[in-house]
Motif scaffolding. Sequence first.
Motif, short mmCIF file in Angstrom:
data_model
loop_
_atom_site.label_atom_id
_atom_site.label_comp_id
_atom_site.label_asym_id
_atom_site.label_seq_id
_atom_site.Cartn_x
_atom_site.Cartn_y
_atom_site.Cartn_z
N UNK A 126 49.44 40.13 28.20
CA UNK A 126 49.70 39.21 27.09
C UNK A 126 51.13 39.38 26.58
N UNK A 127 51.54 40.64 26.38
CA UNK A 127 52.87 40.91 25.83
C UNK A 127 53.98 40.38 26.73
N UNK A 128 53.74 40.40 28.03
CA UNK A 128 54.76 39.96 28.99
C UNK A 128 54.63 38.49 29.37
N UNK A 129 53.70 37.78 28.74
CA UNK A 129 53.56 36.35 28.97
C UNK A 129 53.06 35.99 30.35
N UNK A 130 52.24 36.86 30.95
CA UNK A 130 51.72 36.59 32.29
C UNK A 130 50.85 35.33 32.29
N UNK A 131 50.98 34.55 33.35
CA UNK A 131 50.15 33.36 33.52
C UNK A 131 49.00 33.58 34.50
N UNK A 132 48.88 34.79 35.01
CA UNK A 132 47.81 35.08 35.98
C UNK A 132 46.45 34.99 35.30
N UNK A 133 45.51 34.26 35.87
CA UNK A 133 44.16 34.26 35.29
C UNK A 133 43.59 35.67 35.28
N UNK A 134 42.93 36.03 34.18
CA UNK A 134 42.36 37.36 34.05
C UNK A 134 40.96 37.25 33.46
N UNK A 135 40.01 37.90 34.11
CA UNK A 135 38.61 37.88 33.70
C UNK A 135 38.24 39.30 33.28
N UNK A 136 37.91 39.47 32.01
CA UNK A 136 37.52 40.78 31.49
C UNK A 136 36.00 40.83 31.33
N UNK A 137 35.37 41.69 32.09
CA UNK A 137 33.93 41.95 31.98
C UNK A 137 33.75 43.34 31.37
N UNK A 138 33.07 43.39 30.23
CA UNK A 138 32.86 44.66 29.52
C UNK A 138 31.36 44.91 29.43
N UNK A 139 30.89 45.94 30.11
CA UNK A 139 29.48 46.26 30.13
C UNK A 139 29.16 47.46 29.25
N UNK A 140 28.10 47.34 28.46
CA UNK A 140 27.63 48.43 27.61
C UNK A 140 26.10 48.48 27.69
N UNK A 141 25.55 49.61 27.28
CA UNK A 141 24.09 49.72 27.31
C UNK A 141 23.44 48.89 26.21
#
Length: 232
Positions: A126-141
């Motif tokens: 985000x800080x570097x202004x990247x245009x690459x698509x990014x998918x964040x998957x966060x798993x918890x119990x």
Amino acid sequence: MQRIKCRVAELREYVDTIWHVALTPLQEVNFKPGQYLLVVMSDSDKRPFSIANSPTRDGVLELQIGATPENAYAGQVLARMREQGEIEVELAAGKAFLRDSSPRPLILMAGGTGFSYARSILESLIANGSKRPVFLYWGVRQAHWLYEQAEMERWAASYEPLTFIPVVQEPEADWAGRSGLVHKAIMDDFVSLHDYDIYVAGRFEMAGAAREEFKLLGAEPERIFGDAYEFI
């Protein structure tokens, strides 16, 4: 690696058993997004924790530490920070840092406080202004351990390349989101993983299972990054 002293600027409990730590290093530090530091308890006892912020934020090292009552490994670190107000650390360690020269879209998969690793990478993009698509998957119990869910939803709303998917393994009746194992959620969402850079942080058994199953969807082993893979 550098060994430096840090002042403990903040130590607070996010939710039950998960702590936010902000350290102020007493000299300039250098690290890459996705690397970790070692808390020096003694010359023969150095304990690794992922750095949760991007290097673009000078003068701070953030940690997110899970410390259940039976987890003396983390609890002793927090106790020293409380008692002394400072800590020695060594950095930077880890080979699973962001490959920022790659043009490929990214999948960040985090289990529990492995989220801190993904957070550092995402904040840097985000800080570097990247245009690459990014998918964040966060798993918890359980859902209450999604301690930065609201912040990630705000980031996803303001940063177009980001898609954020929280996944709860043991959901309560009021959970309306995804459930089950986090790596299975990724496999359900992608027909092929061949074209992606994949970054993984979490328990060794989770990381190992994810790598083997991701290969079945065409993921290239050399494009699956995770510090766990140095040990399994």
